[in-house]
Design an enzyme around this catalytic site. Structure first.
Site, PDB file in Angstrom:
ATOM      1  N   ASP A  44      -0.582  -2.469   0.151  1.00  0.00           N
ATOM      2  CA  ASP A  44      -0.745  -1.227   0.019  1.00  0.00           C
ATOM      3  C   ASP A  44      -1.833  -0.624   0.973  1.00  0.00           C
ATOM      4  O   ASP A  44      -2.873  -1.162   0.444  1.00  0.00           O
ATOM      5  CB  ASP A  44      -0.853  -0.659  -1.382  1.00  0.00           C
ATOM      6  CG  ASP A  44       0.051   0.713  -1.640  1.00  0.00           C
ATOM      7  OD1 ASP A  44      -0.071   1.453  -0.811  1.00  0.00           O
ATOM      8  OD2 ASP A  44       0.457   0.728  -2.871  1.00  0.00           O
TER       9      ASP A  44
ATOM     10  N   HIS B 236      -1.897   5.478   8.184  1.00  0.00           N
ATOM     11  CA  HIS B 236      -1.857   5.165   6.788  1.00  0.00           C
ATOM     12  C   HIS B 236      -1.547   4.151   5.979  1.00  0.00           C
ATOM     13  O   HIS B 236      -1.815   3.786   4.822  1.00  0.00           O
ATOM     14  CB  HIS B 236      -0.894   6.284   6.045  1.00  0.00           C
ATOM     15  CG  HIS B 236      -1.322   7.647   6.454  1.00  0.00           C
ATOM     16  ND1 HIS B 236      -1.792   8.935   5.712  1.00  0.00           N
ATOM     17  CD2 HIS B 236      -1.344   8.362   7.541  1.00  0.00           C
ATOM     18  CE1 HIS B 236      -1.875   9.698   6.160  1.00  0.00           C
ATOM     19  NE2 HIS B 236      -1.753   9.603   7.628  1.00  0.00           N
TER      20      HIS B 236
HETATM   21  O1  F6P Z   1       2.733   5.529   3.065  1.00  0.00           O
HETATM   22  C1  F6P Z   1       3.305   5.716   4.286  1.00  0.00           C
HETATM   23  C2  F6P Z   1       4.280   6.778   4.111  1.00  0.00           C
HETATM   24  O2  F6P Z   1       4.881   7.197   5.401  1.00  0.00           O
HETATM   25  C3  F6P Z   1       3.684   8.014   3.345  1.00  0.00           C
HETATM   26  O3  F6P Z   1       3.007   8.591   4.420  1.00  0.00           O
HETATM   27  C4  F6P Z   1       4.904   8.683   2.911  1.00  0.00           C
HETATM   28  O4  F6P Z   1       4.307   9.640   1.738  1.00  0.00           O
HETATM   29  C5  F6P Z   1       5.557   7.857   2.428  1.00  0.00           C
HETATM   30  O5  F6P Z   1       5.361   6.632   3.248  1.00  0.00           O
HETATM   31  C6  F6P Z   1       7.049   7.928   2.284  1.00  0.00           C
HETATM   32  O6  F6P Z   1       7.880   7.805   3.393  1.00  0.00           O
HETATM   33  P1  F6P Z   1       9.268   8.348   3.951  1.00  0.00           P
HETATM   34  O7  F6P Z   1       8.701   9.594   4.691  1.00  0.00           O
HETATM   35  O8  F6P Z   1       9.538   7.324   4.501  1.00  0.00           O
HETATM   36  O9  F6P Z   1       9.900   8.805   2.928  1.00  0.00           O
END
Ligand code: F6P
Length: 499
Positions: free
Chosen positions: A378, A164
């Site tokens: 990003d 992602h």
């Molecule tokens: O963008 C990567 C990501 O892992 C997303 O999948 C997730 O919504 C966001 O970062 C928040 O991350 P965390 O699980 O560390 O709160």
């Protein structure tokens, strides 16, 4: 669930719910926010699959349970594992490394050991849930070793992996002491998806430089390894999206529209409302954005009596030092600008350190004349797509950083380089003063893209590609001898367009 397991298993760091266990042992859960959850929930509900993930609190142990038409399989992480695997290796090593080293990555062998151990636990949990020949879809940078571990446990499975976040250029990636192990872990998958063609090209280049393998177009040939037969792995772009229809419909409801009006009224009915919505993360360019906005007030280009900036900064990774520092910097900056330009009953910046439900987000999007997405790096940026999906009135302007995956897709946005403060000031002013006809033209183009390419299309493209045998890719010439990144990029784009 089939006789011997589920036919589709998603493995992600987090379960799509936050769980808690009461003193009497009763497990309760509530939906948890986040881009990945929003993206995968509809797929899982329609596929009747299982989701393996961490329940969100250290030490929490719970049996698998059903929620929202999915089987949820909690993986337990101790407090020390949360520190070393999640806060440490995932978010203080990989996250900054994969985002252009905006913050310095920390390399600690103990963190790596825990990352391996926890990845093995996720792989075992997935192996337990999957039916014979099932598809397992592993998500994101926290679990890059799972494909390789799972393949050794269950060679019968079809394994997909989706990254992602950006995959960095080799020159940055090779700082990682365990770079080869990460590449080999990912190569356990049959299909490795990235947000952008450039990310897939970066990965293929890392494969060529860090292993003995060759690549041909999107395909990587992996030779037989003991009992495991030779395989072809595909690395390709699959830009993620959102449940666009849901946001579109939400923003058309009378309640959300009334709330949008109320928000503008509560802000003092300014002429221009600008909006930033981010996790409070140093990759999002929040400071750069606020600096540009502050300078526009300072040099008189924007009148503080006529405009306001609403900055939603949702709390994130609060135990990681770089996030704590960022919060301090942002809050000092906001305080300084508000002290300078605020009046009683009017703030130059409305800073909100909270998360909000989708209804409130849709109302905020509708209330905003200008949406500012200024990430320094990003993977995609789903907020940009949410803003567009919410604007069924064809109004509003999206200011979008060139360094987001979304910028590859969203023509119609005003693109900015967030490092160029003067350039960003010009773009913000241009957006704030854009005539409604031009706004409409741009927003229509944006909406066509976002409403057509939604998350359902993303997941079905990925899963359909995973389902077909990865026999080999006949497109393109062999670029194994050199780093023909540009050629690979072109081919990836061409095959993406066909797909
Ligand atoms: O963008 C990567 C990501 O892992 C997303 O999948 C997730 O919504 C966001 O970062 C928040 O991350 P965390 O699980 O560390 O709160």
């Amino acid at each position: 669930m089939g006789k011997d397991g589920f036919n589709l298993v998603v493995v992600a760091n987090r379960l799509p719910v936050d769980m808690s266990v009461a003193d009497d042992g009763t497990v309760s859960w509530q939906r948890s926010p986040g881009g990945l959850v929003t993206a995968l929930e509809p797929v899982m509900q329609s596929a009747d699959g299982a989701w393996v993930g961490w329940a969100g609190s250290p030490g929490l142990e719970a049996d698998p349970f059903d929620a929202d038409d999915m089987r949820l399989v909690p993986v337990t992480l101790s407090a020390g594992e949360v520190e070393r695997y999640y806060e440490g290796f995932s978010n203080d090593t990989l996250w900054p490394l994969y985002h252009d080293v905006i913050a310095p990555p920390a390399f600690h062998r103990q963190w790596w050991d825990t990352y391996r151990k926890v990845n093995q636990r996720f792989a075992e949990a997935a192996a337990e849930q999957a039916a014979d020949g099932a598809m397992v879809w592993v998500q994101d940078y926290q679990l890059q070793l799972v494909p390789g571990m799972l393949r050794r446990l269950r060679p019968d499975l079809k394994i997909g992996f989706f990254d992602h976040i950006p995959f960095p250029p080799l020159e940055i990636f090779q700082q990682l002491p365990w770079r080869r192990q990460v590449v080999e872990g990912l190569l356990g998958a049959d299909l490795i998806g990235f947000q952008r063609a450039g990310d897939a090209a970066n990965f293929s280049r890392a494969v060529r430089r860090l292993t003995d393998l060759t690549t041909r177009g999107q395909m990587i040939q992996v030779p037989a390894d003991g009992d495991l037969p030779a395989r072809a792995v595909r690395a390709a772009p699959f830009p993620i999206s959102i449940d666009s229809k849901r946001f579109d419909e939400l923003a058309r409801t009378p309640e959300v529209q009334a709330r949008a009006k109320e928000i503008r009224k509560d802000l003092g009915d300014p002429k221009i409302v600008m909006l930033g919505v981010d996790r409070l993360d140093y990759t999002k360019g929040i400071r750069h954005r606020i600096k540009a906005y502050g300078e526009l007030l300072q040099d008189g280009s924007l009148d503080p009596a006529e405009c306001t900036l609403v900055q939603v900064a949702s709390p994130s990774r609060e135990n990681v030092g770089a996030y704590q520092e960022l919060r301090e910097h942002v809050e000092v900056l906001v305080g300084r600008i508000n002290g300078e330009y605020g009046e009683i009953g009017h703030s130059a910046i409305h800073y909100l350190h909270h998360s909000y439900p989708p209804e409130e987000m849709a109302a905020l999007y509708l209330a905003a004349d200008v949406m500012l997405v200024t990430s320094l790096r990003d993977g995609m940026n789903l907020v940009a797509k949410e803003y567009v999906a919410a604007r069924s009135d064809d109004a509003g302007v999206l200011v979008l950083s060139e360094f987001t995956g979304a910028a590859d897709e969203l023509s119609g946005a005003v693109l900015v380089n967030p490092h160029d403060i003067d350039g960003m000031k010009d773009a913000i002013l241009r957006a704030a003063t854009m005539d409604p006809k031009e706004q409409r033209k741009r927003m229509r183009r944006l909406r066509r893209k976002v409403l057509t390419d939604d998350v359902a299309k993303w997941s079905s493209r990925f899963l359909t590609t995973l389902a077909i045998p990865q026999a080999g890719d006949q497109t393109g010439s062999d670029d194994a001898r050199g780093d023909a990144t540009a050629a690979a990029h072109r081919r990836d784009l061409a095959s993406h367009d066909r797909g």
